[in-house]
Scaffold this motif. Structure first.
Motif, PDB file in Angstrom:
ATOM      1  N   TYR A   1       0.813  -1.214   0.000  1.00  0.00           N
ATOM      2  CA  TYR A   1       0.000   0.000   0.000  1.00  0.00           C
ATOM      3  C   TYR A   1       0.846   1.264   0.000  1.00  0.00           C
ATOM      4  CZ  TYR A   1      -3.337  -3.582   1.211  1.00  0.00           C
ATOM      5  OH  TYR A   1      -4.087  -4.735   1.196  1.00  0.00           O
TER       6      TYR A   1
ATOM      7  N   THR B   1       0.574   1.991   6.558  1.00  0.00           N
ATOM      8  CA  THR B   1      -0.048   2.054   5.237  1.00  0.00           C
ATOM      9  C   THR B   1      -1.308   1.199   5.239  1.00  0.00           C
ATOM     10  OG1 THR B   1       1.187   0.159   4.334  1.00  0.00           O
ATOM     11  CG2 THR B   1       2.183   2.344   4.088  1.00  0.00           C
TER      12      THR B   1
ATOM     13  N   GLY C   1      -5.101   0.122   2.632  1.00  0.00           N
ATOM     14  CA  GLY C   1      -5.807   0.287   1.370  1.00  0.00           C
ATOM     15  C   GLY C   1      -7.149  -0.403   1.360  1.00  0.00           C
TER      16      GLY C   1
ATOM     17  N   THR D   1     -10.002  -1.953  -1.716  1.00  0.00           N
ATOM     18  CA  THR D   1     -10.377  -2.212  -3.102  1.00  0.00           C
ATOM     19  C   THR D   1     -11.896  -2.153  -3.225  1.00  0.00           C
ATOM     20  OG1 THR D   1      -8.441  -3.626  -3.442  1.00  0.00           O
ATOM     21  CG2 THR D   1     -10.252  -3.852  -5.011  1.00  0.00           C
TER      22      THR D   1
ATOM     23  N   ASP E   1      -9.374   1.242  -6.613  1.00  0.00           N
ATOM     24  CA  ASP E   1      -8.853   1.005  -5.267  1.00  0.00           C
ATOM     25  C   ASP E   1      -8.135   2.249  -4.778  1.00  0.00           C
ATOM     26  OD1 ASP E   1      -5.721   0.572  -5.661  1.00  0.00           O
ATOM     27  OD2 ASP E   1      -6.706  -0.603  -7.226  1.00  0.00           O
TER      28      ASP E   1
ATOM     29  N   SER F   1      -5.316   3.788  -1.599  1.00  0.00           N
ATOM     30  CA  SER F   1      -4.350   3.483  -0.541  1.00  0.00           C
ATOM     31  C   SER F   1      -3.914   4.775   0.129  1.00  0.00           C
ATOM     32  CB  SER F   1      -3.139   2.729  -1.095  1.00  0.00           C
ATOM     33  OG  SER F   1      -2.480   3.492  -2.093  1.00  0.00           O
TER      34      SER F   1
END
Length: 399
Positions: free
Chosen positions: A132, A256, A258, A260, A266, A268
Motif C-alpha cells: 500500500y 499504510t 488500502g 479495493t 482502489d 491506498s
C-alpha cells in the motif's frame, strides 16, 4: 516467462536422488526519456536549468537475478537469492562496487514455521508496508514521498542481516530483522533493526512498520563503512535530508493501508514519522523530525490500462535554529499500458512545491530555503528552486 533451470545444468551442485532443486533466472529492463526542470547538483542552491535525458529504471528498477530452492524434506526448503541492479542506459552497476546490491541471502523456509534468512536484504519495514505504498502505482522515481524520506521505495537494503518472516495466519503476517554492525567494542554501532506486520483480508489491508539504522561512526558524522545500511555513503541523501546526513541514527515509523472497491477502483493511504537523531559528531544539534501523509487513487478502465493519481504532504519540525519549518507538497499521475503480461509502456508526471527553510550541506548555521526534490529519481540533482516538474515516458520488459 521466467526461465527455470535445473541447478545441475548450471553446475552448481549435483541433485540428490530424494531432493528436488531448481534455480530461476529473472530480470527487468526499463528504459525511456525523462524531463526535469530546474536541475542542480545536490547541496547547491544556485540557479539550475531544465534537462531532457535518457531515463532508466523509472517504472521498475532494471535488474537481473537468480533465486532457487532445494527440498530438504518435511516441508522445509533451502532458499537463496542473488539480485543485481544495473543502469539500462549504460550497463553500469546501479551501486558502484556492489555486484549483488539488491539482494544476496540464503536461508531456510517452511510453510508451517516461516522463513529465516541471512545476508543483504530488505527490511520488514519496507516489504510489509509495500503493498500500500505510493510507489506501487506512481513509481519510486516520481511517486515516492519527497526524496524517499520515509524509505517506502527500495533505497535501503541491509547488510549483515538476519531476517525472520512468519507464515500467513488468517491474513496476518509479521517479520523481524536484526543486522550486526561488527564494530569491535561497540555492539550497537552500525547495527540496524526492524519489525513490521500486515493484515490483508478481502478488500481491506493494513500494515505497520518500524526501523532503526545506526551510524557506525561514534557520535555521528560521515557514515562509517560498518554501518549495515551503508552503501557507499550515508543512506538516503536527498535535497530533503542533505543538511542532516551526519546523523548518529535514522529512525522510521509508518502505517499504510488500502481498500479495493471493485475490479476497477482502489485507494491506498500512508503516514510516516521520520527522525534523524543528532550525536556529538553531527553537524546539527537536535533531532530533526518529518511527518508525511499521502493518498493514491488507482483506476483500471480497461484490462490493459492502469491510471493513478497521488498527493503527499510532508512537514518538518522547527529545530536546529529553523523557525519556518520546511514543507513539501507533491502531486503525481501515472499511465501504464500493458502490451502483454511481460511488456508495458508508461507515462509518469509529477510536480512538487517546497516551502519554509531547512539546513544546507554544512548543517547548523547554514539555513537555506527548502527546495523541491520529487520522489527519489531526482535525489542527485534536486531543484534549484522551490518548485520542480518532472516526467518520463518509457518501456519496461520483464523476463
Amino acid at each position: 516467462m521466467k526461465k527455470t533451470i535445473l541447478a545441475s545444468a548450471l553446475g552448481l551442485a549435483a541433485l540428490g536422488a530424494h531432493a528436488q532443486s531448481s534455480v530461476t533466472l529473472y530480470g527487468i529492463v526499463d528504459a525511456g526519456i525523462g524531463y526535469q526542470s530546474s536541475s542542480t547538483s545536490l547541496g547547491s542552491n544556485a540557479g539550475g536549468r531544465s534537462v531532457v535525458k535518457m531515463a532508466q529504471g523509472i517504472w521498475a528498477g532494471s535488474r537481473f537475478g537468480f533465486k532457487g530452492s532445494e527440498d530438504l524434506g518435511g516441508g522445509t526448503r533451502a532458499i537463496f537469492q542473488l539480485e543485481e541492479g544495473y543502469n539500462s542506459a549504460t550497463g553500469a552497476e546501479s551501486t558502484s562496487g556492489l555486484m549483488f546490491n539488491r539482494a544476496a541471502f540464503v536461508g531456510l523456509a517452511n510453510q508451517q514455521y516461516g522463513s529465516l534468512t541471512m545476508g543483504r536484504q530488505y527490511a520488514p519495514y519496507y516489504t510489509l508496508l509495500a503493498p500500500y505504498s505510493p510507489t506501487t502505482w506512481l513509481t519510486g522515481a516520481y511517486g515516492a514521498h519527497p526524496g524517499d524520506l520515509d524509505s517506502m521505495d527500495t533505497i535501503y537494503r541491509i547488510n549483515n542481516s538476519i531476517l525472520y518472516t512468519s507464515p500467513n495466519f488468517a491474513g496476518f503476517t509479521f517479520s523481524g530483522m536484526y543486522a550486526l554492525g561488527g564494530v569491535a567494542g561497540s555492539t550497537g554501532a552500525g547495527q540496524s533493526w526492524s519489525v513490521a506486520a500486515n493484515y490483508i483480508h478481502g478488500p481491506i489491508g493494513l500494515a505497520v512498520g518500524f526501523e532503526r539504522l545506526n551510524n557506525a561512526t561514534s557520535g555521528g558524522g560521515a557514515w562509517g563503512a560498518n554501518s549495515t545500511a551503508n552503501s557507499n555513503g550515508e543512506p538516503g541523501v536527498s535535497g530533503i535530508t542533505n543538511g542532516f546526513q551526519t546523523a548518529q541514527a535514522q529512525q522510521r515509523f509508518a502505517v499504510t493501508g488500502g481498500y479495493t472497491f471493485n475490479s476497477q477502483w482502489d485507494i491506498s493511504a500512508s503516514y510516516s514519522n521520520v527522525q534523524y537523531v543528532a550525536g556529538a559528531g553531527s553537524k546539527f544539534f537536535s533531532t530533526q523530525i518529518w511527518n508525511t501523509g499521502g493518498i493514491v487513487l488507482h483506476y483500471k478502465p480497461l484490462t490493459a490500462l492502469d491510471l493513478a493519481a497521488g498527493y503527499s504532504y510532508t512537514r518538518a519540525t522547527s529545530a536546529n535554529g529553523i523557525t519556518s519549518a520546511a514543507s513539501y507538497q507533491q502531486f503525481t499521475v501515472s499511465q501504464y499500458y500493458s502490451l502483454s503480461k511481460r511488456t508495458g509502456l508508461y507515462l509518469v508526471e509529477a510536480y512538487q512545491r517546497a516551502g519554509g527553510q531547512t539546513l544546507g550541506t554544512n548543517g547548523a548555521g547554514n539555513i537555506i530555503n527548502a527546495t523541491a526534490d520529487i520522489g527519489d529519481g531526482q535525489n542527485s540533482a534536486p531543484s534549484s528552486s522551490r518548485s520542480q516538474v518532472a516526467g518520463a515516458v518509457g518501456i519496461v520488459h520483464r523476463f
